[in-house]
Enzyme design. Structure first.
Site, short mmCIF file in Angstrom:
data_model
loop_
_atom_site.label_atom_id
_atom_site.label_comp_id
_atom_site.label_asym_id
_atom_site.label_seq_id
_atom_site.Cartn_x
_atom_site.Cartn_y
_atom_site.Cartn_z
N GLU A 1 -27.31 17.14 5.04
CA GLU A 1 -27.11 16.63 3.94
C GLU A 1 -27.81 17.49 3.43
O GLU A 1 -28.92 17.69 3.43
CB GLU A 1 -28.09 15.05 4.55
N CYS B 1 -31.10 13.64 -4.06
CA CYS B 1 -30.15 14.15 -3.65
C CYS B 1 -28.86 13.47 -4.02
O CYS B 1 -27.67 13.70 -4.09
CB CYS B 1 -29.60 14.62 -2.70
#
Ligand code: ADP
Length: 481
Positions: free
Chosen positions: A252, A286
């Site tokens: 990720e 993010c």
């Protein structure tokens, strides 16, 4: 020094025992808001990582039954909630985020343990409904084995929970490496998990030098899966190191989320959503909006709605209940945000909210004033790269086609947000947006129950949902006449 019943042992954890670094070396963890020294933790490296992997291999021989694992997960989830205040205080002290956000993070982390405690039946063997080639076919979901989990500093507890809960549910044993800046909440979770009764060696924690620990996890043949959350740059290094062993990865990585506000959207709903989404963790997430696109016809009222709200945000020490926005994690982060804003202003953007802050003298106290810019253009750093700070950069668009092309013009594909009251338009646009997570009239991020992950260079693999569980399983097909 931090005084916490959950941090009596500021150490790593290998084979069921708290351990320091072989070298005896430690490093200081400090509060990014005040610079206060919080704790000294060991600097471990490759030797300790090998020991942790070996302990994890040995533990695979005595993995608990699915029922026992479910009980363990439930118990850890409950312990997190019982110690919510203390865990949140630790997250705020080491990361800087406001206490109210840290409390939400603890609940979110606990949610992964309770969710996965209820999913163990999905690991039951499955049979093909009819014989094939006159044989019966059974699919077994086996634990992948030893897994390496590497977590970042922006959600130190939640990013750990996302990986640890499904890995244990799957029957794996783990070696965890937390971020150097925020190891304390991981240690605190270990203190709670330690008493919840997994066999020694199933849970191992190494803290210290990222390079050697990461490389050992990637290169050791007994580690079957690496699950990593962090920068695309480090993700690529891990992928290269893991390639030699054809090791599975779940990555990720970075994001560059577009936040699109169409002409038929409710600008107040969109502005409220943007505020929560963008300023959580001072914009150091993010999934947060990095590029905001407002349709020309509503750009002005939308900018006004956002600006009036941003002016109200209180910046300060996360422990102060009035704080909405804490410090950035360090001076490197501050410099990047300042550079993005300078670059935008030099390119013709206007600053509607915010001012130039003085450069901090230290690696702490790096408060950046919440900022709103308009007239932001594609070629600016603000649009090309993840800013990771409390800055809203607004661009104007004219057509649906143009904004979709613009939104996709990035190497990243993690999250996107779309605001429109026209569901046909939403269907059309969402299908074309190359992002793993799309918020439609909401700025909401991931949840334990649903798979989350990136497309393109935001990585591969999913966390949350059943997909997150199967990242840590191998399917074994058994066929018999
Ligand atoms: P961030 O921008 O969130 O700091 P990083 O990718 O630098 O992202 O860090 C995320 C995690 O990766 C942290 O635990 C960090 O210590 C770790 N890390 C950094 N460099 C390496 C490396 N070369 N190998 C393995 N892990 C690393």
């Amino acid at each position: 020094m931090i005084d916490s019943p959950l941090l009596e042992k500021c150490a790593g954890y290998i084979g069921g025992r708290w351990v320091g670094a072989k070298s005896g070396q430690t490093f200081a963890v400090s509060n990014p808001a005040t610079g206060d020294h919080l704790a000294d933790v060991p600097v471990m490296a490759d030797g300790e990582t090998v020991a942790a992997i070996e302990a994890a291999v040995a533990a695979l021989r005595k993995i608990l039954s699915p029922e026992q694992r479910s009980t363990w997960l439930l118990s850890v989830g409950q312990k997190l909630l019982e110690h919510k205040q203390e865990l949140a205080r630790i997250v705020t002290l080491e990361n800087g985020k406001p206490l109210k956000e840290s409390l939400v993070e603890v609940e979110y982390a606990a949610g992964f343990f309770s969710y996965y405690s209820q999913q163990l039946s999905h690991l039951d063997p499955e049979a093909l409904p009819k014989p094939v080639r006159n044989c019966r076919w059974m699919m077994h979901h086996r634990p992948a084995g030893v897994v390496g989990l590497i977590t970042p500093w922006n959600f130190p507890l939640a990013m750990l929970a996302k990986k640890l809960a499904p890995a244990i549910a799957a029957g794996c044993s783990v070696v965890v490496k937390p971020a150097r800046l925020t190891p304390l909440s991981t240690i605190a979770l270990w203190a709670l998990a330690d008493s919840a009764g997994l066999p020694p060696g199933q849970l191992n924690l190494v803290i210290g030098q990222a390079g050697p620990i990461g490389e050992t996890l990637c290169k050791h043949p007994e580690v079957r899966v690496i699950s990593f959350t962090g920068s695309t740059k480090v993700g690529k290094t891990l992928a290269l190191n893991a390639a030699n062993h054809v090791k599975r990865l779940s990555l990720e990585l970075g994001g560059n989320a577009p936040f699109i506000v169409c002409e038929d959207s409710d600008v107040d709903v969109a502005a409220n959503a943007l505020l929560v989404n963008k300023f959580r963790a001072s914009g150091q997430t993010c999934v947060c909006a990095n590029r905001v696109y407002a349709h020309r016809s509503i750009a002005e009222p939308f900018t006004d709605a956002v600006s009036s709200r941003v002016k109200e945000l209180q910046v300060g020490d996360g422990l102060d209940p009035a704080t909405d926005v804490g410090p950035l994690i360090n001076r490197v982060a501050f410099d990047k945000v300042a550079e993005h804003v300078r670059d935008a202003l030099a390119g013709g953007a206007q600053r509607i909210v915010g001012e130039d802050p003085p450069r901090p003298k230290h690696d702490w106290g790096c408060f950046y004033p919440p900022t709103v810019l308009t007239g932001v253009q594609t070629q600016m750093m603000l649009c090309r790269d993840e800013t990771f700070g409390p800055v809203v950069g607004i661009s104007v668009f004219n057509t649906e086609e143009a904004v979709v092309t613009e939104a996709n013009s990035t190497q990243y594909g993690l999250a996107a947000y779309l605001f429109t009251q026209d569901s046909d338009r939403a269907d059309r646009m969402i299908r074309q947006l190359h992002f793993g997570h799309v918020g439609f009239n909401t700025g909401t991020g991931p949840a334990p129950e649903a798979p989350f992950g990136g497309m393109k260079q935001s990585g591969f693999g999913r966390e949350g949902g059943l997909e997150g569980l199967f990242e840590f399983c191998e399917t074994q097909t058994v066929v018999r006449p």
